[in-house]
Design a protein around this motif. Structure first.
Motif, short mmCIF file in Angstrom:
data_model
loop_
_atom_site.label_atom_id
_atom_site.label_comp_id
_atom_site.label_asym_id
_atom_site.label_seq_id
_atom_site.Cartn_x
_atom_site.Cartn_y
_atom_site.Cartn_z
N ARG A 67 0.75 -1.14 0.07
CA ARG A 67 -0.05 -0.05 -0.08
C ARG A 67 0.74 1.44 -0.04
O ARG A 67 0.28 2.58 -0.22
CB ARG A 67 -0.73 0.03 1.10
N ASN A 68 2.19 0.95 0.06
CA ASN A 68 3.04 2.24 0.26
C ASN A 68 3.46 2.51 -1.27
O ASN A 68 3.46 1.67 -2.19
CB ASN A 68 4.35 1.99 1.08
N ASN A 69 4.25 3.52 -1.20
CA ASN A 69 4.68 4.14 -2.52
C ASN A 69 6.05 4.75 -2.58
O ASN A 69 6.28 5.95 -3.20
CB ASN A 69 3.65 5.32 -3.06
N CYS A 70 6.99 4.08 -1.79
CA CYS A 70 8.26 4.85 -1.65
C CYS A 70 8.94 5.00 -3.01
O CYS A 70 8.67 4.34 -3.77
CB CYS A 70 9.00 3.76 -0.83
N ASN A 71 9.36 6.11 -3.21
CA ASN A 71 9.89 6.52 -4.52
C ASN A 71 10.92 5.64 -5.08
O ASN A 71 10.87 5.49 -6.47
CB ASN A 71 10.45 8.13 -4.40
N ARG A 76 6.25 -0.59 -5.49
CA ARG A 76 5.41 0.47 -5.02
C ARG A 76 4.25 0.41 -5.44
O ARG A 76 3.97 -0.13 -6.60
CB ARG A 76 6.19 1.94 -5.19
N ARG A 77 3.24 0.99 -4.78
CA ARG A 77 1.88 0.88 -5.31
C ARG A 77 1.62 1.28 -6.72
O ARG A 77 0.75 0.68 -7.34
CB ARG A 77 1.00 1.88 -4.28
N ASP A 78 2.16 2.51 -7.01
CA ASP A 78 2.00 2.95 -8.60
C ASP A 78 2.65 2.12 -9.75
O ASP A 78 2.60 2.49 -10.62
CB ASP A 78 2.34 4.27 -8.33
N ASN A 79 3.44 1.09 -9.16
CA ASN A 79 3.85 0.37 -10.32
C ASN A 79 2.99 -0.56 -10.88
O ASN A 79 2.88 -1.64 -10.36
CB ASN A 79 5.21 -0.38 -9.86
N HIS A 177 10.22 9.74 0.26
CA HIS A 177 9.10 9.25 0.42
C HIS A 177 7.67 9.99 -0.10
O HIS A 177 7.85 11.23 -0.04
CB HIS A 177 8.76 8.60 2.04
N PRO A 178 6.73 9.46 -0.31
CA PRO A 178 5.61 10.15 -0.55
C PRO A 178 5.16 10.91 0.77
O PRO A 178 5.35 10.52 1.76
CB PRO A 178 4.34 9.22 -0.97
N THR A 242 10.31 3.29 -11.50
CA THR A 242 10.19 4.51 -10.43
C THR A 242 10.67 5.77 -11.09
O THR A 242 11.35 5.68 -12.00
CB THR A 242 11.20 4.03 -9.31
#
Ligand code: 5AD
Ligand code: FES
Length: 349
Positions: A67-71, A76-79, A177-178, A242
């Motif tokens: 659920r995290n989105n570490c840069n 990460r979630r957005d991948n 981090h976000p 990323t």
């Protein structure tokens, strides 16, 4: 007394001294006279505390949902291009069974922060492993949770917890981090874990985007304050999906120097030669062991999942059977002049 002597004699350095040491690490060759003295002392200490032993941990990467989105992180979630998987309880227990047969006496359950695995589910899993393998250590590495949840897992039978602090500098933490992630929460998680009696692993990436020598000096100060039982460090390696796809990887050389320094500051620490070291250099893990590391963490996850758990590009061993990794690692350890043992490998305290 110069900073190298202060490090070796007192095994503690304040902020300014850490900063001065970093200048030294960044300018002196690893083979130079001063650095050689530091490496020699690191190796001497690791032998004083742990002899020739290298401990091994069976790593089970049981979910790549996060659920995290570490840069910096590939899962990460957005991948969106990543196929996500969750291992079933039976699959996880089968990994432990195979691992036990191969001689592992520590299992590390690592995953993204996956809400599907509720605290109760994880507690149930820990309890089963605890009952099936009373002589094994159980390590969890599943991110940030409340003190109550950490307590539940401790009572279920978990012994250790890995949660890298990533950077001890608050501004740098927010850079990596976000905005919904909080530096103070991260740090209080680590202190909660310590307080609950876990053997705790902190750590950071070397060469993460935006990192300065000042930040690394703060990491060294933080490690002396927290005094974790384990410290995981490895080079930052870019992941193509990323924002840091085009960033430069961290330096293997600086990593090795920092391993030696951390060994001296925390002489009895459990210090892994990480997979990221082996990814940057085919002999990276051997070099890590020769710099003061005393732990290796081969992968026990099923091969079909492995290539889906890539926090960074070109991760090694993604196609290999657990038994092959185990043999390969034993050979590497021997080549570095040490012996891989089948023990829990607890912190000496
Ligand atoms: N390069 C190197 N290490 C990484 N990690 C996450 N992403 C990367 C990357 N791109 C590390 C983090 C995390 C640990 C599980 O893996 O430090 O805490
Ligand atoms: Fe996995 Fe070498 S450690 S193949």
């Amino acid at each position: 007394m110069d900073v190298k002597d202060k490090l070796i004699k007192t095994r503690q350095l304040n902020r300014e001294e850490c900063r001065e040491l970093l200048d030294l690490l960044l300018t002196e060759e690893r083979e130079g006279e001063i650095m050689s003295a530091i490496t020699r002392e690191a190796v001497r200490l690791r032998k004083e505390y742990y002899g020739n032993k290298v401990f091994t941990r069976g790593l089970i990467e049981f979910t790549n949902f996060c659920r995290n989105n570490c840069n910096y992180c590939g899962i990460r979630r957005d991948n969106r291009e990543l196929d996500r998987y969750r291992m079933s309880e039976e699959e996880i227990l089968a990994c432990c069974r195979q691992g036990y047969r191969l001689g592992f006496r520590t299992f590390v359950l690592q995953g993204g922060e996956d809400p599907w695995f509720t605290p109760e589910k994880i507690a149930g899993l820990v309890e089963q492993i605890r009952n099936l393998y009373p002589d094994c250590a159980i390590t969890l590495s599943v991110g940030e949770h409340s003190r109550e949840v950490y307590k539940l897992w401790k009572e279920a039978g978990a012994d250790r917890y890995l949660l890298r602090h990533e950077t001890a500098n608050e501004a740098h933490y927010h850079f990596l981090h976000p905005k919904e992630m909080s530096f103070s929460r991260r740090i209080s998680c680590l202190y909660d874990l310590k307080d609950l009696g876990y053997q705790v692993g902190a750590g950071f990436m070397v060469g993460s985007p935006g990192q300065t020598p000042d930040h690394l000096a703060e990491d060294l100060v933080f490690l002396q304050d927290l005094h974790p039982e384990m410290v995981g460090i490895g080079p930052f390696i870019p992941h193509h999906a990323t924002a840091y796809a085009g960033a430069k990887a961290g330096s293997l050389d600086l990593c090795l120097k920092l391993l030696s320094v951390i060994r001296i500051l925390l002489p009895d620490v459990l210090l892994p030669a990480t997979t990221a070291l082996g990814t940057l250099d085919p002999l990276g893990r051997e070099k890590g062991l020769m710099a003061g590391a005393n732990v290796v963490m081969p992968n026990l996850s099923p091969t079909e999942n492995r290539n889906l758990y890539q926090l960074y590009d070109n991760k090694i061993c993604v196609g290999d059977e657990a038994s092959k990794c185990q043999n390969c690692m034993a050979l590497r350890v021997r080549n570095a002049g040490y012996e891989m043992v089948s023990e829990r490998g607890d912190h000496i305290s």
